[in-house]
Motif scaffolding. Structure first.
Motif, mmCIF file in Angstrom:
data_model
loop_
_atom_site.group_PDB
_atom_site.id
_atom_site.type_symbol
_atom_site.label_atom_id
_atom_site.label_comp_id
_atom_site.label_asym_id
_atom_site.label_seq_id
_atom_site.Cartn_x
_atom_site.Cartn_y
_atom_site.Cartn_z
ATOM 1 N N ALA A 181 0.832 -1.206 0.000
ATOM 2 C CA ALA A 181 0.000 0.000 0.000
ATOM 3 C C ALA A 181 0.865 1.253 0.000
ATOM 4 O O ALA A 181 0.576 2.230 -0.708
ATOM 5 N N VAL A 202 -5.212 3.699 -0.063
ATOM 6 C CA VAL A 202 -5.502 2.577 -0.966
ATOM 7 C C VAL A 202 -6.929 2.072 -0.778
ATOM 8 O O VAL A 202 -7.616 1.765 -1.761
ATOM 9 N N VAL A 243 -3.042 -4.744 -6.201
ATOM 10 C CA VAL A 243 -2.197 -3.597 -5.864
ATOM 11 C C VAL A 243 -0.927 -3.602 -6.705
ATOM 12 O O VAL A 243 -0.488 -2.547 -7.196
#
Length: 254
Positions: A181, A202, A243
């Protein structure tokens, strides 16, 4: 004396005041304050290279001074990195580290493996945090000791560490999720934030199905939930993969 005082005293005893340039905090200590699960992150700058005996003495001392991270452990885990000033100023990439202690390597240390000097791209992020913190536990202020790191090298170092992070996803889930993150947040905003602030950033940007694991990681990091992943395990890897894809979109080094 505090745990930090004990670690600084160990560094002084092993490396000697004549060779010690400075000791500097980084990580959570300079990015919003220590959290319940934060490591004690310290960076040491010295004037000349360490010996094998000094590295072993640091390892032995830190095994006693560093907490394991287990619940109820009174000592924080220590992450301590040593670099020679001439290896990092003027700045070159990849930089060279003299020594590193971290709890993720405790078992290796107990088997007799002493950290060896070598290239360490992670120093790009570490030095940036030290300079941002503007704090010295010993020695002159960091801006008198260190050169700024070009943002491109910070990005390169963060992206280079992703494969190693993903390899630890099953064993260090909380830290890996929060670090991913932070990488995404830094690449997108140009700022290095605390792990909980990065998680907030995030969480606001991922699809709903990818939020629960990061919400859990943030809550554990802040000490408001106990660490458990069995109920969310099927969602951990898809979240991490999502991510990483966002990081790859933003990074020329991915």
């Amino acid at each position: 004396m505090t745990q930090t005082d004990d670690v600084v005293l160990l560094v002084r005893d092993v490396l000697g005041d004549a060779d010690l340039v400075g000791v500097y905090p980084h990580g959570s200590a300079v990015l919003g304050g220590l959290r319940p699960h934060s490591d004690l992150d310290l960076f040491v700058v010295v004037r000349r290279r360490t010996t094998a005996g000094q590295r072993q003495a640091l390892t032995d001392g830190l095994l006693a001074l560093s907490g394991s991270g287990a619940p109820g452990e009174p000592l924080r885990p220590v992450e301590l990195t040593v670099a020679v000033q001439g290896d990092i100023r003027p700045w070159t990439y990849p930089p060279r580290s003299e020594f590193q202690y971290g709890e993720w390597l405790r078992e290796a240390y107990l088997r007799g493996r002493t950290p060896e000097p070598g290239p360490d791209p992670d120093l790009a992020l570490l030095l940036t945090m030290v300079l941002r913190g503007r704090s010295a536990l010993r020695g002159p202020s960091p801006d008198q000791v260190l050169d700024p790191v070009p943002p491109a090298d910070v990005t390169r170092a963060m992206v280079a560490g992703i494969p190693d992070l993903l390899a630890e996803l099953d064993t260090d889930t909380r830290n890996v999720l929060l670090t991913l993150a932070r990488i995404w947040t830094t690449l997108a905003t140009g700022d290095i934030t605390s792990k909980d602030a990065a998680a907030d950033w995030v969480i606001a940007r991922v699809p709903a199905e990818h939020r629960p694991v990061l919400v859990r990681a943030r809550a554990v990091y802040l000490g408001v939930e106990e660490e458990r992943w069995d109920d969310l395990l099927p969602q951990v890897k898809p979240h991490a993969q999502y991510v990483v894809r966002q990081i790859e979109r933003l990074s020329p080094h991915a």
